[in-house]
Design an enzyme around this catalytic site. Structure first.
Site, PDB file in Angstrom:
ATOM      1  N   CYS A 215      29.505  53.233  97.762  1.00 41.17           N
ATOM      2  CA  CYS A 215      28.615  53.124  98.908  1.00 41.17           C
ATOM      3  C   CYS A 215      28.432  54.494  99.545  1.00 41.17           C
ATOM      4  O   CYS A 215      29.352  55.309  99.549  1.00 41.17           O
ATOM      5  CB  CYS A 215      29.100  52.165  99.990  1.00 41.17           C
TER       6      CYS A 215
ATOM      7  N   ARG B 250      26.052  57.066  94.839  1.00 43.58           N
ATOM      8  CA  ARG B 250      27.292  56.360  95.188  1.00 43.58           C
ATOM      9  C   ARG B 250      27.164  54.846  95.095  1.00 43.58           C
ATOM     10  O   ARG B 250      28.151  54.124  95.176  1.00 43.58           O
ATOM     11  CB  ARG B 250      27.707  56.731  96.618  1.00 43.58           C
TER      12      ARG B 250
ATOM     13  N   TRP C 265      27.173  49.727  97.040  1.00 43.25           N
ATOM     14  CA  TRP C 265      27.703  49.311  95.744  1.00 43.25           C
ATOM     15  C   TRP C 265      28.543  48.077  96.044  1.00 43.25           C
ATOM     16  O   TRP C 265      29.568  48.160  96.716  1.00 43.25           O
ATOM     17  CB  TRP C 265      28.545  50.425  95.129  1.00 43.25           C
TER      18      TRP C 265
ATOM     19  N   ASN D  68      32.011  51.671 104.070  1.00 40.43           N
ATOM     20  CA  ASN D  68      32.325  51.934 102.671  1.00 40.43           C
ATOM     21  C   ASN D  68      33.818  51.686 102.516  1.00 40.43           C
ATOM     22  O   ASN D  68      34.621  52.286 103.235  1.00 40.43           O
ATOM     23  CB  ASN D  68      31.977  53.388 102.323  1.00 40.43           C
ATOM     24  N   GLY D  69      34.191  50.806 101.588  1.00 41.02           N
ATOM     25  CA  GLY D  69      35.608  50.487 101.398  1.00 41.02           C
ATOM     26  C   GLY D  69      35.787  48.984 101.286  1.00 41.02           C
ATOM     27  O   GLY D  69      34.826  48.252 101.048  1.00 41.02           O
TER      28      GLY D  69
ATOM     29  N   GLU E 118      35.092  59.733  74.837  1.00 38.01           N
ATOM     30  CA  GLU E 118      34.080  60.207  75.774  1.00 38.01           C
ATOM     31  C   GLU E 118      32.672  59.895  75.251  1.00 38.01           C
ATOM     32  O   GLU E 118      31.797  59.475  76.019  1.00 38.01           O
ATOM     33  CB  GLU E 118      34.268  61.715  76.015  1.00 38.01           C
TER      34      GLU E 118
ATOM     35  N   LYS F 107      30.027  57.526  77.273  1.00 39.47           N
ATOM     36  CA  LYS F 107      28.685  57.979  77.672  1.00 39.47           C
ATOM     37  C   LYS F 107      27.636  56.977  77.176  1.00 39.47           C
ATOM     38  O   LYS F 107      26.711  56.616  77.905  1.00 39.47           O
ATOM     39  CB  LYS F 107      28.354  59.368  77.112  1.00 39.47           C
TER      40      LYS F 107
ATOM     41  N   GLU G 172      27.857  53.635  79.208  1.00 38.93           N
ATOM     42  CA  GLU G 172      27.473  53.629  80.618  1.00 38.93           C
ATOM     43  C   GLU G 172      25.994  53.899  80.845  1.00 38.93           C
ATOM     44  O   GLU G 172      25.443  53.392  81.804  1.00 38.93           O
ATOM     45  CB  GLU G 172      28.366  54.538  81.466  1.00 38.93           C
TER      46      GLU G 172
ATOM     47  N   HIS H 174      43.801  49.492  60.906  1.00 42.73           N
ATOM     48  CA  HIS H 174      44.710  48.557  61.590  1.00 42.73           C
ATOM     49  C   HIS H 174      43.938  47.534  62.421  1.00 42.73           C
ATOM     50  O   HIS H 174      44.406  47.124  63.482  1.00 42.73           O
ATOM     51  CB  HIS H 174      45.703  49.345  62.445  1.00 42.73           C
TER      52      HIS H 174
ATOM     53  N   LYS I 258      29.008  56.715  91.322  1.00 41.27           N
ATOM     54  CA  LYS I 258      29.580  58.014  90.946  1.00 41.27           C
ATOM     55  C   LYS I 258      31.041  58.147  91.375  1.00 41.27           C
ATOM     56  O   LYS I 258      31.881  58.584  90.599  1.00 41.27           O
ATOM     57  CB  LYS I 258      28.739  59.118  91.594  1.00 41.27           C
TER      58      LYS I 258
HETATM   59  C1  AGP Z   1      31.979  59.322  83.748  1.00 45.50           C
HETATM   60  O1  AGP Z   1      30.786  59.449  83.082  1.00 45.50           O
HETATM   61  C2  AGP Z   1      32.090  58.211  84.651  1.00 45.50           C
HETATM   62  N1  AGP Z   1      30.988  58.011  85.473  1.00 45.50           N
HETATM   63  C3  AGP Z   1      33.429  57.891  85.243  1.00 45.50           C
HETATM   64  O2  AGP Z   1      34.204  57.414  84.191  1.00 45.50           O
HETATM   65  C4  AGP Z   1      34.218  59.016  85.978  1.00 45.50           C
HETATM   66  O3  AGP Z   1      34.619  59.994  85.083  1.00 45.50           O
HETATM   67  C5  AGP Z   1      35.424  58.364  86.681  1.00 45.50           C
HETATM   68  O4  AGP Z   1      34.970  57.436  87.611  1.00 45.50           O
HETATM   69  C6  AGP Z   1      36.338  59.366  87.334  1.00 45.50           C
HETATM   70  O5  AGP Z   1      35.728  60.022  88.400  1.00 45.50           O
HETATM   71  P1  AGP Z   1      36.371  61.316  89.030  1.00 45.50           P
HETATM   72  O6  AGP Z   1      36.395  62.349  87.959  1.00 45.50           O
HETATM   73  O7  AGP Z   1      35.452  61.689  90.165  1.00 45.50           O
HETATM   74  O8  AGP Z   1      37.739  60.962  89.490  1.00 45.50           O
END
Ligand code: AGP
Length: 613
Positions: free
Chosen positions: A2, A27, A77, A103-104, A486, A490, A493, A509, A608
């Site tokens: 948020c 956010r 969010w 937010n929270g 990674e 990517k 997401e 396995h 984010k």
């Molecule tokens: C990465 O593409 C993501 N959006 C997410 O996994 C991110 O890396 C994760 O939320 C950690 O965030 P931070 O690095 O701000 O702690």
């Protein structure tokens, strides 16, 4: 998650709020809303469709809230209560005179809500937030000022919050507070601002202040006063802001992700800058840990979430290889619930772009409480993690806005590999000559990253040809494993395609059972030492009908014969291959998302900065 923003003072609040909310949408963007103090009444607009629809709604309104001096805004969010207008913030009290954004998560909202309903309050949302505004309403009826009413309310609350509250009966004031969820304050001549993050107010305020846990603020046009939740006055700590507005804009790129992918050579270059002294010593100005302290370490534990967890995994290989210390890597949300074995000889490193991820903050707090030496790797100066840790290492990726992390990932790898060299040097494992040689290899990756970025068209062309596939496996060995994780993350997401990252050796396995025609296997084949093994894995999946996309170094002549498609990257020293391989995988995921017509900057359901557990 948020985004919250507020402004009070000699400015037209509405454009400030809308502008700020647009910059905070990374956010969360499930819904949005604003509330403004308009004469002696409160004016509110909310939409289930985000900031632009709030702006449209207001534009269509004949008696809209123009020239209001006080307002708050929120982009959501969703945690408690589905996305929708009735759950959008700001929430109001029964008389619609007080408005609140949050937010929270308020953890004891059930108990508080039952009590409030029992006393006749009518709730209009399914959120955990709404209890706050009704409880503030009760304290206001008892004659408390808005500041005191918020203080009393927050003393009854458990959970996390950054809140801002306005009351039509007390114009010219915003009351705000923070516990866990981030909040910053900005001040300019005649106006005072608050926001979840600096970019929202960066071009409005001239000085900035951070807000710590359990601090309560009263904002007026002429400035801010702060106390703790007991009412004891406190001073806010000034914040260093080294971004300009340009960094928060797309600057001609179609989206933030493309911009940030292109900024990666600079992110790595800036992160590596000034870490090698003339005498060959690796230095970290902000690290504040003595050589003796680093020599006394018997174990390193790295924690992070998502991409930051993956870079922590890359660091494990580098630290163990160069500094010869045992390294554990943990997903931050798992760390504190497993009774971790750490003591004063353990170096615990929290890796985070934002420095605000609640799971990583909590893991570091847990480590600190057990006596460990705690270091934060943060991209945001003065972030919560940076302030709480014993020492900090800053990555210099600049502001990252796209939800999918790109340049911050590369910057983290660069910073962590320099740290590995520092540990190797101070512990006498590597000679200064070797450390300098490896550091120069690291700096030469800046050009290799630039070269990888420039090969976008070739990656796009390959990704376009397999854009309709539904299942992807990313396979790698050694640092190719976190690289595979990674790449899969990517793809998941931003293109909503099912993808899994696997250590290639694990293939037999279990996962091999899933390989059939139509499945795409992306194989990381850039490490010469493990090339033969990866070729065998490619043969195994090819024999079962998979289509193989290999990421291979220039000059690898054997790969063309075994893979269906080859993404070429510049040859790079083995431990540094993630710096170039990940670029190719980012571009691959980007093109898959483009082929599906998706908004890469705003993937569904994500935000984010994850400030809730
Ligand atoms: C990465 O593409 C993501 N959006 C997410 O996994 C991110 O890396 C994760 O939320 C950690 O965030 P931070 O690095 O701000 O702690």
């Amino acid at each position: 998650m948020c985004g919250i923003i507020g402004v009070v003072g000699a400015v037209d609040a509405l454009p400030v709020l809308l502008d700020g909310l647009r910059r905070l949408e990374y956010r969360g963007y499930d819904s949005a809303g604003v509330a403004l103090l308009h004469g002696d009444s409160l004016w509110r607009a909310r939409s289930a469709d985000g900031v632009e629809s709030v702006a449209d709604l207001i534009a269509k309104c004949d008696d809209g809230p123009h020239d209001c001096a006080t307002g708050i805004g929120h982009t959501r969010w969703a945690t408690h209560g589905a996305p929708g207008e009735h759950n959008a913030h700001p929430h109001v009290d029964c008389a619609s005179g007080i408005a609140l954004i949050h937010n929270g998560i308020i953890e004891n909202h059930h108990e508080l809500g039952d009590e409030l309903r029992g006393r006749g309050h009518v709730f209009t949302s399914a959120t955990d937030t709404e209890v706050l505004v009704h409880r503030i309403e009760e304290f206001r009826r008892e004659g408390l000022t808005l500041t005191e009413a918020v203080r009393q309310t927050l003393n009854e609350v458990t959970g996390a919050f950054a809140i801002a509250v306005v009351d039509a009966a007390e114009p010219g004031v915003i009351v705000a507070a923070r516990r866990v969820s981030p909040l910053v304050v900005g001040i300019s001549e005649g106006a005072t601002y608050l926001a979840s993050d600096i970019p929202a107010i960066m071009d409005k305020a001239t000085s900035f202040f951070s807000v710590d846990d359990d601090q309560l603020l009263t904002l007026r046009a002429e400035g801010v006063t702060a106390t703790d939740l007991d009412g004891t006055p406190i001073s806010l700590a000034p914040l260093v802001v080294d971004w300009d507005l340009e960094t928060a804009q797309k600057s001609g790129y179609p989206d933030y992700m493309t911009k940030e992918i292109h900024e990666q050579p600079e992110a790595v270059r800036a992160t590596l800058l000034d870490h090698l002294d003339k005498d060959g010593t690796i230095t970290f100005d902000e690290m504040r840990l003595s050589d003796d302290a680093l020599r006394a370490i018997t174990k390193v534990t790295l924690v992070g979430c998502g991409s930051s967890y993956h870079t922590a995994m890359v660091a494990k290989y580098a630290i163990e290889a160069w500094a010869r210390i045992s390294v554990e890597v943990d997903i931050a949300s798992e760390f504190r619930y497993r009774n971790p074995v750490v003591d004063e000889t353990t170096l615990v490193i929290g890796v985070s772009q934002s420095g605000e991820t609640i799971d990583t903050i909590s893991a570091l707090r847990e480590a600190k409480s057990r006596g460990a030496i705690v270091v934060a790797v943060s991209n945001i100066v003065d972030s919560s993690m940076a302030r709480e840790a014993d020492a900090v290492i800053y990555t210099r990726a600049g502001l990252e806005i796209c939800v999918a992390s790109t340049k911050a990932v590369l910057a983290q790898i660069a910073a962590l590999e320099v740290l590995a060299l520092r540990l190797a040097q101070v512990r006498g494992v590597l000679s200064t000559e070797r450390v300098v040689e490896l550091f120069h290899q690291l700096t030469s990756t800046v050009d290799l990253v630039a070269e990888a970025v420039s090969r976008e068209a070739a990656v796009t062309q390959i990704a376009s040809q397999i854009a309709n596939a539904h299942t992807f496996f990313f396979l790698g060995r050694h640092v190719g494993f976190p690289t595979a994780l990674e790449g899969a993350l990517k793809l998941k997401e931003i293109s909503y395609v099912h993808a899994e990252g696997y250590p290639a050796g694990e293939l037999k396995h279990g996962p091999l059972a899933l390989i059939e025609p139509g499945v795409i296997v992306v194989a990381l084949a850039t490490d010469p030492a493990l090339h033969e093994k990866i070729l065998s894995n490619i043969a195994e999946v090819k024999a079962r009908g998979a289509t193989v996309v290999a990421v291979a170094a220039d000059g690898d002549e054997r790969i063309d014969a075994v893979a269906d498609y080859v993404i070429r990257v510049p040859a790079t020293p083995a431990l540094m291959t993630p710096l170039v391989d990940i670029v190719a995988l980012q571009q691959f995921a980007y093109q898959m998302a483009q082929s599906r017509g998706l908004n890469v900057d705003r993937p569904r359901n994500l935000a984010k900065t994850v400030t809730v557990e």
